[in-house]
Design a protein around this motif. Structure first.
Motif, PDB file in Angstrom:
ATOM      1  N   TYR B  13       0.837  -1.185   0.000  1.00  0.00           N
ATOM      2  CA  TYR B  13       0.000   0.000   0.000  1.00  0.00           C
ATOM      3  C   TYR B  13       0.879   1.245   0.000  1.00  0.00           C
ATOM      4  O   TYR B  13       1.972   1.246   0.565  1.00  0.00           O
ATOM      5  CB  TYR B  13      -0.921   0.009   1.224  1.00  0.00           C
ATOM      6  CG  TYR B  13      -1.922  -1.125   1.215  1.00  0.00           C
ATOM      7  CD1 TYR B  13      -2.783  -1.295   0.120  1.00  0.00           C
ATOM      8  CD2 TYR B  13      -1.997  -2.029   2.270  1.00  0.00           C
ATOM      9  CE1 TYR B  13      -3.694  -2.344   0.097  1.00  0.00           C
ATOM     10  CE2 TYR B  13      -2.913  -3.076   2.246  1.00  0.00           C
ATOM     11  CZ  TYR B  13      -3.758  -3.225   1.154  1.00  0.00           C
ATOM     12  OH  TYR B  13      -4.653  -4.253   1.135  1.00  0.00           O
ATOM     13  N   CYS B  14       0.384   2.286  -0.628  1.00  0.00           N
ATOM     14  CA  CYS B  14       1.135   3.528  -0.767  1.00  0.00           C
ATOM     15  C   CYS B  14       1.420   4.139   0.614  1.00  0.00           C
ATOM     16  O   CYS B  14       0.522   4.265   1.443  1.00  0.00           O
ATOM     17  CB  CYS B  14       0.347   4.501  -1.624  1.00  0.00           C
ATOM     18  SG  CYS B  14       1.095   6.130  -1.704  1.00  0.00           S
ATOM     19  N   GLY B  15       2.673   4.511   0.828  1.00  0.00           N
ATOM     20  CA  GLY B  15       3.056   5.089   2.108  1.00  0.00           C
ATOM     21  C   GLY B  15       2.535   6.500   2.309  1.00  0.00           C
ATOM     22  O   GLY B  15       2.606   7.051   3.395  1.00  0.00           O
ATOM     23  N   VAL B  16       1.986   7.082   1.255  1.00  0.00           N
ATOM     24  CA  VAL B  16       1.466   8.446   1.359  1.00  0.00           C
ATOM     25  C   VAL B  16      -0.057   8.436   1.488  1.00  0.00           C
ATOM     26  O   VAL B  16      -0.608   8.914   2.464  1.00  0.00           O
ATOM     27  CB  VAL B  16       1.901   9.305   0.160  1.00  0.00           C
ATOM     28  CG1 VAL B  16       1.299  10.701   0.245  1.00  0.00           C
ATOM     29  CG2 VAL B  16       3.416   9.367   0.076  1.00  0.00           C
ATOM     30  N   CYS B  17      -0.745   7.856   0.489  1.00  0.00           N
ATOM     31  CA  CYS B  17      -2.217   7.932   0.503  1.00  0.00           C
ATOM     32  C   CYS B  17      -2.875   6.645   0.994  1.00  0.00           C
ATOM     33  O   CYS B  17      -4.091   6.586   1.103  1.00  0.00           O
ATOM     34  CB  CYS B  17      -2.737   8.306  -0.876  1.00  0.00           C
ATOM     35  SG  CYS B  17      -2.630   6.968  -2.080  1.00  0.00           S
ATOM     36  N   THR B  18      -2.103   5.608   1.298  1.00  0.00           N
ATOM     37  CA  THR B  18      -2.545   4.306   1.837  1.00  0.00           C
ATOM     38  C   THR B  18      -3.258   3.377   0.851  1.00  0.00           C
ATOM     39  O   THR B  18      -3.597   2.253   1.187  1.00  0.00           O
ATOM     40  CB  THR B  18      -3.462   4.415   3.089  1.00  0.00           C
ATOM     41  OG1 THR B  18      -4.791   4.794   2.684  1.00  0.00           O
ATOM     42  CG2 THR B  18      -2.924   5.420   4.104  1.00  0.00           C
ATOM     43  N   TYR B  23      -3.855   2.994  -7.576  1.00  0.00           N
ATOM     44  CA  TYR B  23      -4.981   3.905  -7.391  1.00  0.00           C
ATOM     45  C   TYR B  23      -4.566   5.299  -6.913  1.00  0.00           C
ATOM     46  O   TYR B  23      -5.411   6.142  -6.643  1.00  0.00           O
ATOM     47  CB  TYR B  23      -5.990   3.323  -6.387  1.00  0.00           C
ATOM     48  CG  TYR B  23      -6.807   2.172  -6.935  1.00  0.00           C
ATOM     49  CD1 TYR B  23      -7.920   2.401  -7.746  1.00  0.00           C
ATOM     50  CD2 TYR B  23      -6.465   0.858  -6.655  1.00  0.00           C
ATOM     51  CE1 TYR B  23      -8.671   1.349  -8.246  1.00  0.00           C
ATOM     52  CE2 TYR B  23      -7.200  -0.205  -7.155  1.00  0.00           C
ATOM     53  CZ  TYR B  23      -8.302   0.038  -7.948  1.00  0.00           C
ATOM     54  OH  TYR B  23      -9.040  -0.990  -8.442  1.00  0.00           O
ATOM     55  N   CYS B  24      -3.255   5.530  -6.786  1.00  0.00           N
ATOM     56  CA  CYS B  24      -2.780   6.831  -6.297  1.00  0.00           C
ATOM     57  C   CYS B  24      -3.298   7.984  -7.152  1.00  0.00           C
ATOM     58  O   CYS B  24      -3.519   9.087  -6.654  1.00  0.00           O
ATOM     59  CB  CYS B  24      -1.256   6.880  -6.281  1.00  0.00           C
ATOM     60  SG  CYS B  24      -0.519   5.925  -4.945  1.00  0.00           S
ATOM     61  N   GLU B  25      -3.488   7.722  -8.442  1.00  0.00           N
ATOM     62  CA  GLU B  25      -3.918   8.785  -9.346  1.00  0.00           C
ATOM     63  C   GLU B  25      -5.266   9.396  -8.934  1.00  0.00           C
ATOM     64  O   GLU B  25      -5.588  10.506  -9.344  1.00  0.00           O
ATOM     65  CB  GLU B  25      -4.018   8.255 -10.783  1.00  0.00           C
ATOM     66  CG  GLU B  25      -4.961   7.070 -10.899  1.00  0.00           C
ATOM     67  CD  GLU B  25      -5.151   6.596 -12.342  1.00  0.00           C
ATOM     68  OE1 GLU B  25      -5.517   7.437 -13.193  1.00  0.00           O
ATOM     69  OE2 GLU B  25      -4.943   5.397 -12.610  1.00  0.00           O
ATOM     70  N   LYS B  32       3.472  13.349  -4.520  1.00  0.00           N
ATOM     71  CA  LYS B  32       4.139  12.764  -3.350  1.00  0.00           C
ATOM     72  C   LYS B  32       4.109  11.238  -3.423  1.00  0.00           C
ATOM     73  O   LYS B  32       5.078  10.576  -3.068  1.00  0.00           O
ATOM     74  CB  LYS B  32       3.447  13.219  -2.075  1.00  0.00           C
ATOM     75  CG  LYS B  32       3.908  14.588  -1.643  1.00  0.00           C
ATOM     76  CD  LYS B  32       3.432  14.871  -0.238  1.00  0.00           C
ATOM     77  CE  LYS B  32       3.784  16.281   0.152  1.00  0.00           C
ATOM     78  NZ  LYS B  32       2.991  16.738   1.293  1.00  0.00           N
ATOM     79  N   CYS B  33       2.962  10.698  -3.850  1.00  0.00           N
ATOM     80  CA  CYS B  33       2.816   9.241  -3.973  1.00  0.00           C
ATOM     81  C   CYS B  33       3.877   8.700  -4.921  1.00  0.00           C
ATOM     82  O   CYS B  33       4.528   7.704  -4.635  1.00  0.00           O
ATOM     83  CB  CYS B  33       1.442   8.874  -4.520  1.00  0.00           C
ATOM     84  SG  CYS B  33       0.084   9.223  -3.390  1.00  0.00           S
ATOM     85  N   GLN B  34       4.043   9.381  -6.051  1.00  0.00           N
ATOM     86  CA  GLN B  34       5.011   8.923  -7.048  1.00  0.00           C
ATOM     87  C   GLN B  34       6.422   8.922  -6.474  1.00  0.00           C
ATOM     88  O   GLN B  34       7.175   7.971  -6.663  1.00  0.00           O
ATOM     89  CB  GLN B  34       4.970   9.831  -8.278  1.00  0.00           C
ATOM     90  CG  GLN B  34       3.759   9.570  -9.161  1.00  0.00           C
ATOM     91  CD  GLN B  34       3.736  10.493 -10.360  1.00  0.00           C
ATOM     92  OE1 GLN B  34       4.006  11.684 -10.238  1.00  0.00           O
ATOM     93  NE2 GLN B  34       3.418   9.947 -11.512  1.00  0.00           N
TER      94      GLN B  34
HETATM   95 ZN   LIG Z   1      -0.561   7.069  -3.022  1.00  0.00          ZN
END
Ligand SMILES: [Zn+2]
Lengths: 205, 188
Positions: B13-18, B23-25, B32-34
């Motif tokens: 899971y993404c450390g920024v948006c979880t 699906y970060c987009e 930041k996610c990237q």
């Molecule tokens: Zn993310």
């Protein structure tokens, strides 16, 4: 149901073992495909805990992992993190790419997002009248993403997305998949649990 | 005895948006996610954000849908930025109070208030204190309806040091040390 970014929950409460047993049974009855993995999903040495959420929803947690929730002690719906661990255990439908951002903002899932080219609804592969094997373990998804059985109104279903590997939502069908195909319009899932919603963000540690 | 075989998948899971990084987009923190993904899971980053992957992902969308999605993303990013700013302001104004309280003559407890504003889990921190200082430490309710950590003994300075070292998100200026002398008619 969990549209708010943060929802309040009661502290975790250990459940009586008789209740734990009946929840285990209800989970397996609803998702027979989970049977081979049940000891990993609900390890015998640990106990299932309950957290009460708004709208008479209960979330069930074990070893700090969210497993499933239900409303008014109704049908169990898997938490998306459980779906990600055992995707093969839950019936799926698929939305097209364009519908993803609507679902992830908490909108009701509508039929056109499923009936379009990028969407997927079941294609029954067990012909009517043909005996179904005991344990109903013979259903699954084909190479293109169609589930092998029509899903009924009220059944929990996992929502996959075109071009994505992981599920993005889960919820109860407000229309059977056969009806969705025939009508091609109207709501399909209301009140879903989706990626990034309050339930997803809830701290269960 | 052999460990049981685990077959459940472990999804990153993404450390920024979880969310799962694919699906970060749809969140408001794509940039930041990237950065996070490129640093922590470069292979996954390539799979999702390489030019070829992006090309394939948008090929099926109409021009109109692409424009709408871009506009949507912009709006979300602005909203996320505003929320972040608001959060930063809130943190700047949050204070952690470490209070030395005299219980009996020469017997002290130390109460720590306000950690939750910095996103810390009180129960966990209380446990950490207990371990670190080898003393009793628990979360208790305050009369005003909040929660505080009460540690046995006078460990104010040690706690401040420990917090500064372990939880960098709390600025030194936001920690205050106070003393609560026992006296008659003590108003809380
Ligand atoms: Zn993310």
């Amino acid at each position: 149901m969990f549209k708010k970014d943060s929802i309040t929950a009661s502290p975790k409460q250990k459940l009586k073992s008789s209740i734990q047993r009946s929840l285990r049974t209800s989970l397996l009855t609803t998702f027979p495909l989970l049977t081979p993995y049940i000891d990993e999903v609900l390890p015998k040495k640990s106990s299932l805990e309950q957290m009460k959420l708004p709208d008479r929803v209960s979330l069930y947690v074990i070893e700090g992992q969210p497993i499933f929730y239900n409303q008014d002690n109704g049908v169990p719906v898997p938490h998306l993190k459980l779906v990600h661990r055992f995707p093969q255990a839950f019936p799926t439908i698929r939305i097209d790419r364009g519908a993803i951002r609507f679902v992830l903002s908490g909108a009701t899932l509508m039929a056109p997002g499923l009936t379009s080219a990028g969407g997927r609804l079941p294609i029954p592969t067990v012909r009517e009248g043909e005996p179904v094997a005991e344990g109903v373990a013979n259903e699954g998804v084909d190479a293109e993403g169609h589930w092998s059985r029509e899903l009924e109104k009220g059944e929990p279903v996992v929502v996959m997305a075109e071009g994505k590997e992981e599920a993005c939502a889960v919820g109860l069908l407000v229309a059977g998949t056969k009806e969705v195909k025939e009508k091609g319009k109207g709501p399909v899932i209301e009140e879903a649990h989706f990626l990034g919603d309050g339930l997803w963000r809830l701290n269960v540690d | 005895m052999a460990e049981p075989v685990h077959v459940g998948r472990h999804v990153i899971y993404c450390g920024v948006c979880t969310l799962p990084p694919e699906y970060c987009e749809y969140g408001g923190t794509v940039n930041k996610c990237q950065q996070w993904l490129e640093k922590n899971h470069p292979d996954l980053y390539q799979r999702i954000w390489s030019p070829e992957a992006l090309e394939a992902a948008t090929a099926s969308l109409s021009l109109e849908a692409k424009e709408r999605a871009a506009k949507d993303a912009k709006k979300k990013a602005a909203k996320a930025e505003a929320a972040e700013q608001k959060n930063a302001d809130r943190l700047a104004n949050s204070v952690v109070t470490i209070k030395r309280i005299e219980r009996n003559k020469r017997k002290y407890v130390t109460s720590v208030l306000g950690l939750e504003a910095f996103g810390l889990e009180l129960k966990k921190v209380a446990k950490d204190f207990g371990k670190k200082f080898a003393t009793g430490s628990s979360v208790t309710k305050t009369p005003s309806g909040g929660e505080e950590i009460v540690v046995q003994g006078d460990v104010s300075d040690e706690i401040e040091e420990f917090l500064l070292e372990k939880y960098k998100e709390i600025p030194e200026d936001n920690i205050e040390l106070v003393e609560d002398k026992k006296k008659k008619g003590n108003a809380a």
